[in-house]
Write a protein that holds these residues in place. Sequence first.
Motif, PDB file in Angstrom:
ATOM      1  N   HIS A   1      -6.766  67.016 -46.252  1.00  0.00           N
ATOM      2  CA  HIS A   1      -6.037  68.623 -46.841  1.00  0.00           C
ATOM      3  C   HIS A   1      -5.670  68.645 -48.327  1.00  0.00           C
ATOM      4  O   HIS A   1      -5.780  67.476 -49.009  1.00  0.00           O
ATOM      5  CB  HIS A   1      -4.721  68.453 -46.147  1.00  0.00           C
TER       6      HIS A   1
ATOM      7  N   CYS B   1      -1.936  68.856 -39.943  1.00  0.00           N
ATOM      8  CA  CYS B   1      -1.567  70.035 -40.793  1.00  0.00           C
ATOM      9  C   CYS B   1      -1.094  69.599 -42.168  1.00  0.00           C
ATOM     10  O   CYS B   1      -0.672  68.430 -42.205  1.00  0.00           O
ATOM     11  CB  CYS B   1      -0.461  70.760 -39.946  1.00  0.00           C
TER      12      CYS B   1
ATOM     13  N   ASP C   1      -1.240  72.898 -47.310  1.00  0.00           N
ATOM     14  CA  ASP C   1      -2.345  74.060 -47.770  1.00  0.00           C
ATOM     15  C   ASP C   1      -2.582  75.125 -46.447  1.00  0.00           C
ATOM     16  O   ASP C   1      -3.425  75.871 -46.738  1.00  0.00           O
ATOM     17  CB  ASP C   1      -3.717  73.129 -47.880  1.00  0.00           C
ATOM     18  N   SER C   2      -1.592  74.953 -45.788  1.00  0.00           N
ATOM     19  CA  SER C   2      -1.345  76.177 -44.785  1.00  0.00           C
ATOM     20  C   SER C   2      -2.602  76.390 -43.629  1.00  0.00           C
ATOM     21  O   SER C   2      -3.177  77.262 -43.227  1.00  0.00           O
ATOM     22  CB  SER C   2      -1.211  77.539 -45.503  1.00  0.00           C
ATOM     23  N   ASN C   3      -3.188  74.889 -43.669  1.00  0.00           N
ATOM     24  CA  ASN C   3      -4.233  74.897 -42.719  1.00  0.00           C
ATOM     25  C   ASN C   3      -4.026  73.791 -41.595  1.00  0.00           C
ATOM     26  O   ASN C   3      -3.379  72.867 -41.960  1.00  0.00           O
ATOM     27  CB  ASN C   3      -5.669  74.376 -43.351  1.00  0.00           C
TER      28      ASN C   3
ATOM     29  N   LYS D   1      -6.263  71.562 -38.875  1.00  0.00           N
ATOM     30  CA  LYS D   1      -7.518  70.984 -38.724  1.00  0.00           C
ATOM     31  C   LYS D   1      -7.763  70.015 -37.584  1.00  0.00           C
ATOM     32  O   LYS D   1      -6.928  69.345 -37.238  1.00  0.00           O
ATOM     33  CB  LYS D   1      -8.151  70.169 -39.905  1.00  0.00           C
TER      34      LYS D   1
ATOM     35  N   VAL E   1     -10.861  74.559 -37.863  1.00  0.00           N
ATOM     36  CA  VAL E   1      -9.800  74.967 -38.693  1.00  0.00           C
ATOM     37  C   VAL E   1      -9.244  76.054 -38.378  1.00  0.00           C
ATOM     38  O   VAL E   1      -9.668  77.101 -38.175  1.00  0.00           O
ATOM     39  CB  VAL E   1     -10.423  75.282 -40.364  1.00  0.00           C
ATOM     40  N   PHE E   2      -7.841  75.951 -38.401  1.00  0.00           N
ATOM     41  CA  PHE E   2      -6.825  77.187 -37.791  1.00  0.00           C
ATOM     42  C   PHE E   2      -5.993  77.640 -39.408  1.00  0.00           C
ATOM     43  O   PHE E   2      -4.855  76.842 -39.652  1.00  0.00           O
ATOM     44  CB  PHE E   2      -6.012  76.676 -36.730  1.00  0.00           C
ATOM     45  N   PRO E   3      -6.442  78.883 -39.575  1.00  0.00           N
ATOM     46  CA  PRO E   3      -5.626  79.059 -40.749  1.00  0.00           C
ATOM     47  C   PRO E   3      -4.101  79.765 -40.671  1.00  0.00           C
ATOM     48  O   PRO E   3      -4.089  80.287 -39.527  1.00  0.00           O
ATOM     49  CB  PRO E   3      -6.406  79.963 -41.394  1.00  0.00           C
ATOM     50  N   GLY E   4      -3.356  79.535 -41.400  1.00  0.00           N
ATOM     51  CA  GLY E   4      -1.895  79.893 -41.306  1.00  0.00           C
ATOM     52  C   GLY E   4      -1.781  80.756 -42.449  1.00  0.00           C
ATOM     53  O   GLY E   4      -2.266  80.834 -43.365  1.00  0.00           O
ATOM     54  N   LYS E   5      -0.198  81.337 -42.481  1.00  0.00           N
ATOM     55  CA  LYS E   5       0.141  82.276 -43.286  1.00  0.00           C
ATOM     56  C   LYS E   5       1.037  81.433 -44.464  1.00  0.00           C
ATOM     57  O   LYS E   5       1.230  82.037 -45.515  1.00  0.00           O
ATOM     58  CB  LYS E   5       0.644  83.488 -42.729  1.00  0.00           C
TER      59      LYS E   5
ATOM     60  N   SER F   1      -8.630  80.922 -32.562  1.00  0.00           N
ATOM     61  CA  SER F   1      -8.376  80.650 -33.932  1.00  0.00           C
ATOM     62  C   SER F   1      -7.101  81.238 -34.414  1.00  0.00           C
ATOM     63  O   SER F   1      -6.368  80.812 -35.408  1.00  0.00           O
ATOM     64  CB  SER F   1      -9.466  81.410 -34.784  1.00  0.00           C
TER      65      SER F   1
END
Length: 448
Positions: A110, A128, A131-133, A135, A153-157, A187
């Motif tokens: 990360h 987690c 970096d708001s990701n 993995k 990879v699950f992107p977050g806000k 996702s």
Amino acid sequence: MVKISVLQHTPSAHLPSRPGDPTPTSRNLDPLMHPFSRARERTRALNAAKMERLFAKPFVGSLEGHIDAVEVLCKKPGSLSTVASGSWDGGIMLHNLAERKQLHRIQGAHKGKVSGLCFGDGDRLLSCGVDSNIKLWNVAAQDEISEQKPLNVFPGKSPFNSIDHHRSDPLFATASNTVQIWDETKSAAVSNLTFPTSTETVTAVRFNLSETSVLGSIGSDRTFTLYDIRTGKAERRVVMQMRSNALAWSPTFPTSVLLASEDHNLYTFDVRQLSTPTHVYKAHVAAVMSCDWSPTGLEFVSGGWDRTVRIWKEGQGTGPEIYHTKRMQRVSSTLFSADARFVLTGSDDGNVRIWKAKASERLGIVTARERAAIEYRDTLKERWKWDSEVGKVSRARHLPKPVYQAAKLKRTMLDARSVKEDRRRKHTRAGESKPKAERKKVVIAEQS
């Protein structure tokens, strides 16, 4: 003719059963025949207590490799020796406790610190970070150092602070400015679990080990919240005097939860009655940063800002076992091993340290005779623990000078506060200022 009566003894009762064994001795258990038996037993108990403190060497070793503070530790379900650690340098390491070696290393997993780790099914590891990701990694390969790519990879806000996996389903929960439930096969988040009036940053989230649909979280607005993923909403919330830094569900009592607080204390709550904690644990002299239960549910470990590690007996609010080293910095993560024999700590100096859960325990093979002697000495110490001298030796612990001075100052401040309360109560009308128990002061409000 004279008849003579003869006492006959079985030779086997007076000879060793095997070559090399000690010769059996017969004892007369009549207390009148042994007037000094209690004095001898007390001396043995005192010697046993002294030997325990003499052989108390809890530090086993350290697992090095991180170049920054170790933020999070997690153990692999179903494994006695596999543990993962995440650091502020963005790296993840997989360790083998039995061989004390590095199994797997992911550099730069990360950008920024790794704030959460948990194992999924098999050799899948979820991480987690800020970096708001999120993995998903496969750590089955036995490479020493790996630059591998994540499986997903699950992107977050927003930056994530914590992650925890469901015990049986392919679901996991994350904590950021909201609590979210994710599915490994999708996702985006499946659902958002947030209290209607909540404005906090959620700092930690944990699934209940028995009631797997129940979820607990703590936040920066001093709240502890319970969620149910079946209804998809928050069920209950309590606001405390000071915020909590970590939580852990008891492995043997599904309704019991442990909170590590900023006010130097730890609290156990029964979720059926959240208005008052069931126990308060006081010994740390700075904020408690982490906690974890033993698999037996009879002990738990805590690590604090005061650079000490403490092992507590469940239900005993004072007098924990204290571990510290000269070079260990603030302890940010603690973990009990799956066999309840060892404790792991991660601190700001970048080391993962291994400690014995029982400081004087001997590692290695213990013969039956040694085991019997250990159990006899433990029984003696338990029987004579109320003796002033035996108790004093058993309770004696060396503390670093800064911790000792801080504890002394804290005791002075608490005594002054108590005197002030007594004087205020003395000079008010009768019944207007009733004393309040310490446990009653912890929770400010309860919402449902």
